[in-house]
Every structure is written in C-alpha cells, then in structure tokens.
Design a protein around this motif. Structure first.
Motif, PDB file in Angstrom:
ATOM      1  N   MET A   1       0.061   4.473   6.320  1.00 23.01           N
ATOM      2  CA  MET A   1       0.667   3.416   5.503  1.00 23.01           C
ATOM      3  C   MET A   1       1.682   2.649   6.357  1.00 23.01           C
ATOM      4  O   MET A   1       2.841   3.032   6.466  1.00 23.01           O
ATOM      5  CB  MET A   1       1.341   4.015   4.261  1.00 23.01           C
ATOM      6  CG  MET A   1       0.359   4.613   3.272  1.00 23.01           C
ATOM      7  SD  MET A   1       1.153   5.216   1.772  1.00 23.01           S
ATOM      8  CE  MET A   1       2.003   6.649   2.415  1.00 23.01           C
ATOM      9  N   ASP A   2       1.216   1.603   7.015  1.00 25.70           N
ATOM     10  CA  ASP A   2       2.067   0.901   7.965  1.00 25.70           C
ATOM     11  C   ASP A   2       2.738  -0.328   7.371  1.00 25.70           C
ATOM     12  O   ASP A   2       3.440  -1.055   8.064  1.00 25.70           O
ATOM     13  CB  ASP A   2       1.244   0.494   9.197  1.00 25.70           C
ATOM     14  CG  ASP A   2       0.022  -0.348   8.841  1.00 25.70           C
ATOM     15  OD1 ASP A   2      -0.257  -0.480   7.627  1.00 25.70           O
ATOM     16  OD2 ASP A   2      -0.633  -0.854   9.755  1.00 25.70           O
ATOM     17  N   LYS A   3       2.558  -0.582   6.071  1.00 22.96           N
ATOM     18  CA  LYS A   3       3.224  -1.695   5.417  1.00 22.96           C
ATOM     19  C   LYS A   3       4.482  -1.215   4.725  1.00 22.96           C
ATOM     20  O   LYS A   3       4.650  -0.029   4.447  1.00 22.96           O
ATOM     21  CB  LYS A   3       2.286  -2.342   4.393  1.00 22.96           C
ATOM     22  CG  LYS A   3       1.092  -3.075   4.999  1.00 22.96           C
ATOM     23  CD  LYS A   3       0.257  -3.724   3.923  1.00 22.96           C
ATOM     24  CE  LYS A   3       1.016  -4.797   3.166  1.00 22.96           C
ATOM     25  NZ  LYS A   3       0.159  -5.495   2.185  1.00 22.96           N
ATOM     26  N   SER A   4       5.400  -2.158   4.443  1.00 21.02           N
ATOM     27  CA  SER A   4       6.625  -1.768   3.742  1.00 21.02           C
ATOM     28  C   SER A   4       6.373  -1.548   2.260  1.00 21.02           C
ATOM     29  O   SER A   4       7.166  -0.883   1.592  1.00 21.02           O
ATOM     30  CB  SER A   4       7.709  -2.843   3.940  1.00 21.02           C
ATOM     31  OG  SER A   4       7.260  -4.102   3.460  1.00 21.02           O
ATOM     32  N   TYR A   5       5.262  -2.085   1.743  1.00 22.03           N
ATOM     33  CA  TYR A   5       4.911  -1.851   0.341  1.00 22.03           C
ATOM     34  C   TYR A   5       3.413  -2.030   0.150  1.00 22.03           C
ATOM     35  O   TYR A   5       2.742  -2.716   0.934  1.00 22.03           O
ATOM     36  CB  TYR A   5       5.662  -2.811  -0.591  1.00 22.03           C
ATOM     37  CG  TYR A   5       5.237  -4.264  -0.433  1.00 22.03           C
ATOM     38  CD1 TYR A   5       4.156  -4.778  -1.148  1.00 22.03           C
ATOM     39  CD2 TYR A   5       5.907  -5.119   0.445  1.00 22.03           C
ATOM     40  CE1 TYR A   5       3.743  -6.096  -0.988  1.00 22.03           C
ATOM     41  CE2 TYR A   5       5.507  -6.424   0.607  1.00 22.03           C
ATOM     42  CZ  TYR A   5       4.430  -6.912  -0.106  1.00 22.03           C
ATOM     43  OH  TYR A   5       4.026  -8.214   0.065  1.00 22.03           O
ATOM     44  N   TRP A   6       2.892  -1.415  -0.897  1.00 23.47           N
ATOM     45  CA  TRP A   6       1.501  -1.603  -1.310  1.00 23.47           C
ATOM     46  C   TRP A   6       1.515  -2.020  -2.779  1.00 23.47           C
ATOM     47  O   TRP A   6       2.039  -1.293  -3.628  1.00 23.47           O
ATOM     48  CB  TRP A   6       0.706  -0.314  -1.154  1.00 23.47           C
ATOM     49  CG  TRP A   6       0.505   0.121   0.265  1.00 23.47           C
ATOM     50  CD1 TRP A   6       1.221   1.058   0.948  1.00 23.47           C
ATOM     51  CD2 TRP A   6      -0.474  -0.383   1.180  1.00 23.47           C
ATOM     52  NE1 TRP A   6       0.753   1.176   2.223  1.00 23.47           N
ATOM     53  CE2 TRP A   6      -0.296   0.306   2.404  1.00 23.47           C
ATOM     54  CE3 TRP A   6      -1.481  -1.344   1.080  1.00 23.47           C
ATOM     55  CZ2 TRP A   6      -1.089   0.061   3.520  1.00 23.47           C
ATOM     56  CZ3 TRP A   6      -2.271  -1.596   2.193  1.00 23.47           C
ATOM     57  CH2 TRP A   6      -2.072  -0.899   3.388  1.00 23.47           C
ATOM     58  N   LEU A   7       0.945  -3.163  -3.078  1.00 24.47           N
ATOM     59  CA  LEU A   7       0.792  -3.620  -4.454  1.00 24.47           C
ATOM     60  C   LEU A   7      -0.525  -3.073  -4.988  1.00 24.47           C
ATOM     61  O   LEU A   7      -1.603  -3.429  -4.500  1.00 24.47           O
ATOM     62  CB  LEU A   7       0.808  -5.148  -4.525  1.00 24.47           C
ATOM     63  CG  LEU A   7       0.692  -5.758  -5.929  1.00 24.47           C
ATOM     64  CD1 LEU A   7       1.920  -5.420  -6.775  1.00 24.47           C
ATOM     65  CD2 LEU A   7       0.515  -7.280  -5.830  1.00 24.47           C
ATOM     66  N   LEU A   8      -0.442  -2.185  -5.966  1.00 22.49           N
ATOM     67  CA  LEU A   8      -1.638  -1.549  -6.516  1.00 22.49           C
ATOM     68  C   LEU A   8      -2.221  -2.385  -7.653  1.00 22.49           C
ATOM     69  O   LEU A   8      -1.558  -3.269  -8.191  1.00 22.49           O
ATOM     70  CB  LEU A   8      -1.293  -0.146  -7.017  1.00 22.49           C
ATOM     71  CG  LEU A   8      -0.578   0.772  -6.022  1.00 22.49           C
ATOM     72  CD1 LEU A   8      -0.358   2.156  -6.627  1.00 22.49           C
ATOM     73  CD2 LEU A   8      -1.341   0.876  -4.708  1.00 22.49           C
ATOM     74  N   ASP A   9      -3.450  -2.092  -8.013  1.00 20.53           N
ATOM     75  CA  ASP A   9      -4.135  -2.817  -9.086  1.00 20.53           C
ATOM     76  C   ASP A   9      -4.870  -1.806  -9.952  1.00 20.53           C
ATOM     77  O   ASP A   9      -5.869  -1.231  -9.538  1.00 20.53           O
ATOM     78  CB  ASP A   9      -5.110  -3.830  -8.489  1.00 20.53           C
ATOM     79  CG  ASP A   9      -5.789  -4.694  -9.555  1.00 20.53           C
ATOM     80  OD1 ASP A   9      -5.514  -4.494 -10.756  1.00 20.53           O
ATOM     81  OD2 ASP A   9      -6.599  -5.561  -9.181  1.00 20.53           O
ATOM     82  N   LEU A  10      -4.338  -1.559 -11.154  1.00 18.64           N
ATOM     83  CA  LEU A  10      -4.983  -0.663 -12.109  1.00 18.64           C
ATOM     84  C   LEU A  10      -5.664  -1.500 -13.181  1.00 18.64           C
ATOM     85  O   LEU A  10      -5.024  -2.349 -13.805  1.00 18.64           O
ATOM     86  CB  LEU A  10      -3.945   0.263 -12.757  1.00 18.64           C
ATOM     87  CG  LEU A  10      -3.055   1.080 -11.820  1.00 18.64           C
ATOM     88  CD1 LEU A  10      -2.164   2.015 -12.633  1.00 18.64           C
ATOM     89  CD2 LEU A  10      -3.864   1.861 -10.798  1.00 18.64           C
ATOM     90  N   ALA A  11      -6.943  -1.273 -13.398  1.00 15.62           N
ATOM     91  CA  ALA A  11      -7.728  -2.073 -14.340  1.00 15.62           C
ATOM     92  C   ALA A  11      -8.046  -1.257 -15.585  1.00 15.62           C
ATOM     93  O   ALA A  11      -8.583  -0.144 -15.500  1.00 15.62           O
ATOM     94  CB  ALA A  11      -9.019  -2.547 -13.680  1.00 15.62           C
ATOM     95  N   TYR A  12      -7.714  -1.811 -16.761  1.00 10.56           N
ATOM     96  CA  TYR A  12      -7.934  -1.148 -18.044  1.00 10.56           C
ATOM     97  C   TYR A  12      -8.771  -2.052 -18.949  1.00 10.56           C
ATOM     98  O   TYR A  12      -8.437  -3.234 -19.126  1.00 10.56           O
ATOM     99  CB  TYR A  12      -6.603  -0.894 -18.763  1.00 10.56           C
ATOM    100  CG  TYR A  12      -5.614  -0.047 -18.015  1.00 10.56           C
ATOM    101  CD1 TYR A  12      -5.493   1.311 -18.267  1.00 10.56           C
ATOM    102  CD2 TYR A  12      -4.775  -0.622 -17.062  1.00 10.56           C
ATOM    103  CE1 TYR A  12      -4.561   2.095 -17.594  1.00 10.56           C
ATOM    104  CE2 TYR A  12      -3.841   0.149 -16.381  1.00 10.56           C
ATOM    105  CZ  TYR A  12      -3.743   1.504 -16.644  1.00 10.56           C
ATOM    106  OH  TYR A  12      -2.820   2.256 -15.973  1.00 10.56           O
ATOM    107  N   PRO A  13      -9.835  -1.523 -19.580  1.00  9.88           N
ATOM    108  CA  PRO A  13     -10.532  -2.302 -20.616  1.00  9.88           C
ATOM    109  C   PRO A  13      -9.554  -2.610 -21.750  1.00  9.88           C
ATOM    110  O   PRO A  13      -8.803  -1.730 -22.190  1.00  9.88           O
ATOM    111  CB  PRO A  13     -11.641  -1.350 -21.087  1.00  9.88           C
ATOM    112  CG  PRO A  13     -11.776  -0.347 -19.986  1.00  9.88           C
ATOM    113  CD  PRO A  13     -10.421  -0.192 -19.370  1.00  9.88           C
TER     114      PRO A  13
END
Length: 235
Positions: A1-13
C-alpha cells in the motif's frame, strides 16, 4: 500500500438500483486505519475491496467512525467480533450513541417524523425505524477530539464538523492532499453540498461545517456519498 489513502467502493442493491458507499483506508507506519465501514453485513464487501488492493481486513488496526449513522458504523460490531484487537475510535460526543449507551439520534428523529409522514410513506418510515433498531452497538475504545494529529495516511488531523450529527468528525491530511468528509459534505451535480439537509440534526451547524471544509482547500475531498471531488467536477 504505497498511497497515503485508498478510496474504497462498496456497492449495495438499493430500491432497484445500486448504492455506492466510500469508506477510506489510511496506511501508516504503525497503524492501518479504516474510516467508516458500511451497513451491517459488509464484511465480505470490505474484504473483497481490500483484497483487490493487495490488503486485508486483518491488517486494519483501527476503525474510525465519523458518526453514528448505520451506513457508516453498521458493520463495526461484526469487525470487532472477527478482529478483537481492532480499536474503535469516534468523537466523544458520538461514542455513547455508537455504543448503545444512548438512543441513536437518527432513530429518535425517524420515530418523531413518523406521525407526520403521508400515509403512502408510513410503511417506509416503519421499515427505516426497524432497520436502525437492528444495528448492533459497539463499544468505542478511544475518543477522538478536534485538533488531534496522527501519522495515518502520511499525517492527518481530526476536524470537528457537527451538524449532520452533533459529534460528526472529518479528517484532513496535514499536507492538504485529501480531506475525508464523511457526511459533512456530499458530491452533488459536480459540487460539494450539505448531505441530506432535511435530515441534518442541526442544519445551521452543517452549513458552517461545509464552509469549514471548503476553506480547507485540500487537493481532493473524499465523500462517503459521491466519491472523490477535486473542485473541477472530477469524481
């Protein structure tokens, strides 16, 4: 993990469509921090998102909850049960609502609004109340205070951004690289806006918090609803 942050994406019906929520992962030298965690039952979604980025929930040492709404803290109890060493952090004001010591303010608001709803919306209101009552509480291991600084994500500071809820917090990178807004801001029509103003527990405070975030002038705003915003409409 070489970035200062990770923007995640959780998908919900969601009502025939798909709702996307965006927790954030902040790596650090001694801690890996997850900011917000989605609805109850989100463990598999979170694990899949982290796995796609070469990480795992087992690496997460701290979970920061921006506030008490179920889409932000709903999976916290499940995470704590699976990973008992995980530390749960939230503002001192939000902590008793997250832990169940006090009645969730969103549930209280929904119950108070129920009588005023039109007949064709009452069943939805009842379902919403039942959903909130099913959210498992979780103890907060450490309170957070505005102005505190940490080494997560390359160095960050806790901001008090009340209004959506009384103790809502946001997180700003010390170098201005990113700002994790939680529900203090949402991306709408290519701009930052107050999230669900009709449901803000204090709209005037929410407007002031949004202005505070805008004045922070970070390179990228990471909104739980709407994703990343850079000031030019990029998401």
């Amino acid at each position: 993990m070489d970035k200062s942050y990770w923007l995640l994406d959780l998908a919900y019906p969601w009502n025939g469509t798909v709702q996307h929520l965006h927790p954030v992962l902040l790596p650090g030298d001694t801690d890996t921090v997850l900011v917000d965690c989605g609805y109850p039952g989100s463990l598999e979604l979170l694990e899949a998102e982290l796995s796609a980025r070469g990480a795992s929930l087992a690496q997460v040492t701290k979970l920061v909850l921006t506030h008490q709404d179920d889409d932000h803290m709903g999976a916290a109890a499940e995470l704590k049960e699976r990973y008992p060493a995980l530390q749960i952090l939230a503002s001192e004001t939000e902590a008793p609502y997250i832990s169940g010591e006090r009645k969730n303010l969103r549930l209280r608001q929904a119950e108070e609004m129920q009588e005023q709803l039109p007949e064709d919306q009452k069943e939805f209101g009842l379902q919403f109340c039942r959903r909130l009552r099913r959210v498992p509480p979780v103890a907060v291991d450490r309170p957070l205070h505005p102005g505190e600084q940490f080494g997560w994500g390359g160095g960050c500071e806790i901001l008090g951004t009340p209004g959506h809820t009384p103790g809502h917090i946001s997180i700003r990178a010390q170098n201005g690289e990113y700002l994790i807004a939680g529900d203090a801001a949402v991306v709408e029509d290519g701009a930052l806006a107050v999230a669900n103003p009709e449901f803000c527990l204090d709209l005037n405070e929410a407007v002031r918090s949004l202005e505070q975030l805008r004045a922070a002038s970070c390179r990228r705003y990471l909104c739980f609803h709407g994703g990343a915003w850079t000031g030019n409409g990029e998401c």
